[in-house]
Write a protein that holds these residues in place. Sequence first.
Motif, mmCIF file in Angstrom:
data_model
loop_
_atom_site.group_PDB
_atom_site.id
_atom_site.type_symbol
_atom_site.label_atom_id
_atom_site.label_comp_id
_atom_site.label_asym_id
_atom_site.label_seq_id
_atom_site.Cartn_x
_atom_site.Cartn_y
_atom_site.Cartn_z
ATOM 1 N N ILE A 1 -23.498 -54.319 9.822
ATOM 2 C CA ILE A 1 -22.678 -53.475 8.955
ATOM 3 C C ILE A 1 -21.600 -52.776 9.763
ATOM 4 C CG2 ILE A 1 -22.696 -51.372 7.543
ATOM 5 C CD1 ILE A 1 -25.491 -52.232 6.573
ATOM 6 N N ASN A 2 -21.997 -52.212 10.895
ATOM 7 C CA ASN A 2 -21.046 -51.447 11.703
ATOM 8 C C ASN A 2 -19.969 -52.321 12.329
ATOM 9 O OD1 ASN A 2 -22.286 -49.028 11.123
ATOM 10 N ND2 ASN A 2 -23.593 -49.054 12.944
ATOM 11 N N THR A 3 -20.273 -53.568 12.532
ATOM 12 C CA THR A 3 -19.245 -54.493 13.014
ATOM 13 C C THR A 3 -18.229 -54.787 11.916
ATOM 14 O OG1 THR A 3 -20.775 -55.533 14.567
ATOM 15 C CG2 THR A 3 -18.845 -56.817 13.930
ATOM 16 N N ALA A 4 -18.707 -54.812 10.683
ATOM 17 C CA ALA A 4 -17.841 -55.175 9.558
ATOM 18 C C ALA A 4 -16.994 -54.013 9.063
ATOM 19 C CB ALA A 4 -18.683 -55.716 8.407
ATOM 20 N N THR A 5 -17.573 -52.793 9.044
ATOM 21 C CA THR A 5 -16.871 -51.681 8.407
ATOM 22 C C THR A 5 -17.558 -50.373 8.748
ATOM 23 O OG1 THR A 5 -15.967 -50.903 6.288
ATOM 24 C CG2 THR A 5 -18.231 -51.693 6.267
ATOM 25 N N ASP A 6 -16.988 -49.282 8.261
ATOM 26 C CA ASP A 6 -17.619 -47.964 8.319
ATOM 27 C C ASP A 6 -18.174 -47.692 6.925
ATOM 28 O OD1 ASP A 6 -18.418 -45.363 8.756
ATOM 29 O OD2 ASP A 6 -16.399 -44.517 8.715
ATOM 30 N N LEU A 7 -19.488 -47.696 6.786
ATOM 31 C CA LEU A 7 -20.135 -47.431 5.504
ATOM 32 C C LEU A 7 -20.555 -45.968 5.468
ATOM 33 C CD1 LEU A 7 -21.446 -48.053 2.806
ATOM 34 C CD2 LEU A 7 -23.372 -49.089 4.036
ATOM 35 N N GLN A 8 -20.028 -45.226 4.511
ATOM 36 C CA GLN A 8 -20.336 -43.803 4.403
ATOM 37 C C GLN A 8 -21.172 -43.556 3.151
ATOM 38 O OE1 GLN A 8 -17.245 -40.986 5.172
ATOM 39 N NE2 GLN A 8 -16.349 -42.199 6.820
ATOM 40 N N ILE A 9 -22.292 -42.884 3.344
ATOM 41 C CA ILE A 9 -23.266 -42.627 2.292
ATOM 42 C C ILE A 9 -23.129 -41.187 1.824
ATOM 43 C CG2 ILE A 9 -25.726 -42.578 1.728
ATOM 44 C CD1 ILE A 9 -26.094 -44.590 4.074
ATOM 45 N N ALA A 10 -22.930 -41.003 0.529
ATOM 46 C CA ALA A 10 -22.765 -39.666 -0.034
ATOM 47 C C ALA A 10 -24.118 -39.038 -0.342
ATOM 48 C CB ALA A 10 -21.925 -39.736 -1.305
ATOM 49 N N VAL A 11 -24.335 -37.828 0.171
ATOM 50 C CA VAL A 11 -25.488 -37.020 -0.223
ATOM 51 C C VAL A 11 -24.975 -35.658 -0.673
ATOM 52 C CG1 VAL A 11 -27.037 -38.196 1.390
ATOM 53 C CG2 VAL A 11 -25.897 -36.078 2.098
ATOM 54 N N SER A 12 -25.839 -34.921 -1.360
ATOM 55 C CA SER A 12 -25.477 -33.574 -1.811
ATOM 56 C C SER A 12 -26.374 -32.559 -1.122
ATOM 57 C CB SER A 12 -25.643 -33.449 -3.328
ATOM 58 O OG SER A 12 -24.753 -34.297 -4.011
#
Length: 279
Positions: A105-116
């Motif tokens: 995943i990190n090679t492909a893109t920056d995936l950001q996960i939303a939490v509250s």
Amino acid sequence: MFDVIVFAGGGNRCYWQGGFFEAVAERTGLKPKLVVGASAGAFAATYSLLQLGPATRARVIAACNPELKNFDFGAWRAGKPLCPVGPMYAELLAHTVDDAALARINTATDLQIAVSRLPKWLRSPIAGAVIGIGAYQIEKQIFHPVHPKFGRALGFRPEFISSRAVSDAAQFRDALLASSGVPPFMPVTLVDDVPAFDGGLVDNVPIEPAEAIERAGGRTLVLLTRVYDGTPSVKCRTYVQPSQKISVSQFDITNPGGIQAAFELGLRDGQAFAASGFL
């Protein structure tokens, strides 16, 4: 081509996103430099980036059964979780994301996960979750906004956890679990030793990390999971939504056919989108 893809939350409705992404990626080779997801949308983003959609759906559909109970009071009286979907989801995450998968995943893109995060005036995690979920449901039912505002007005704060900032797959899975944190369906999960909850309590369509890229001229594709009468008109941003209402409930483990139908609708909608010239 799109620089950012945003996956809205929606529980089982997010299998529509999996189908849509597969259809569009197959025809265009999507390579976003940023992906943002909330709740089950973050998981849909995860297995889509890993190209594990078919295997994930097969596992989920095999695990779901009309004879199961969404609320198992017998198990609860025996000291087990009231809602089996929580442990089932944690097991699914463990099967999907290990350290090698996180590296891909990190090679492909920056995936950001939303939490509250809870408002400062709320000390009880369970009370905070109840208030946040209640505000979200009231606003959605009455006003039907794409981007809700009640949660932020109450003091709930968004936080985005980058896949490139976590130390290992276990931390990444915790972030995914927290992003879907809706008691009693999902357990309360600690992120950095503090309770974190469903990203949808602030905004179920987490666009905030994309805004800087949009200001620089980058393009964003937003994958909704509800049908809205209208979507915001924002420069450099394209909203897409299901062509019809998805009937499967968010946390339902008794309706494998509904999950399959959500995927198939997404596949058809993605094919239509790819052929429409929007890309």
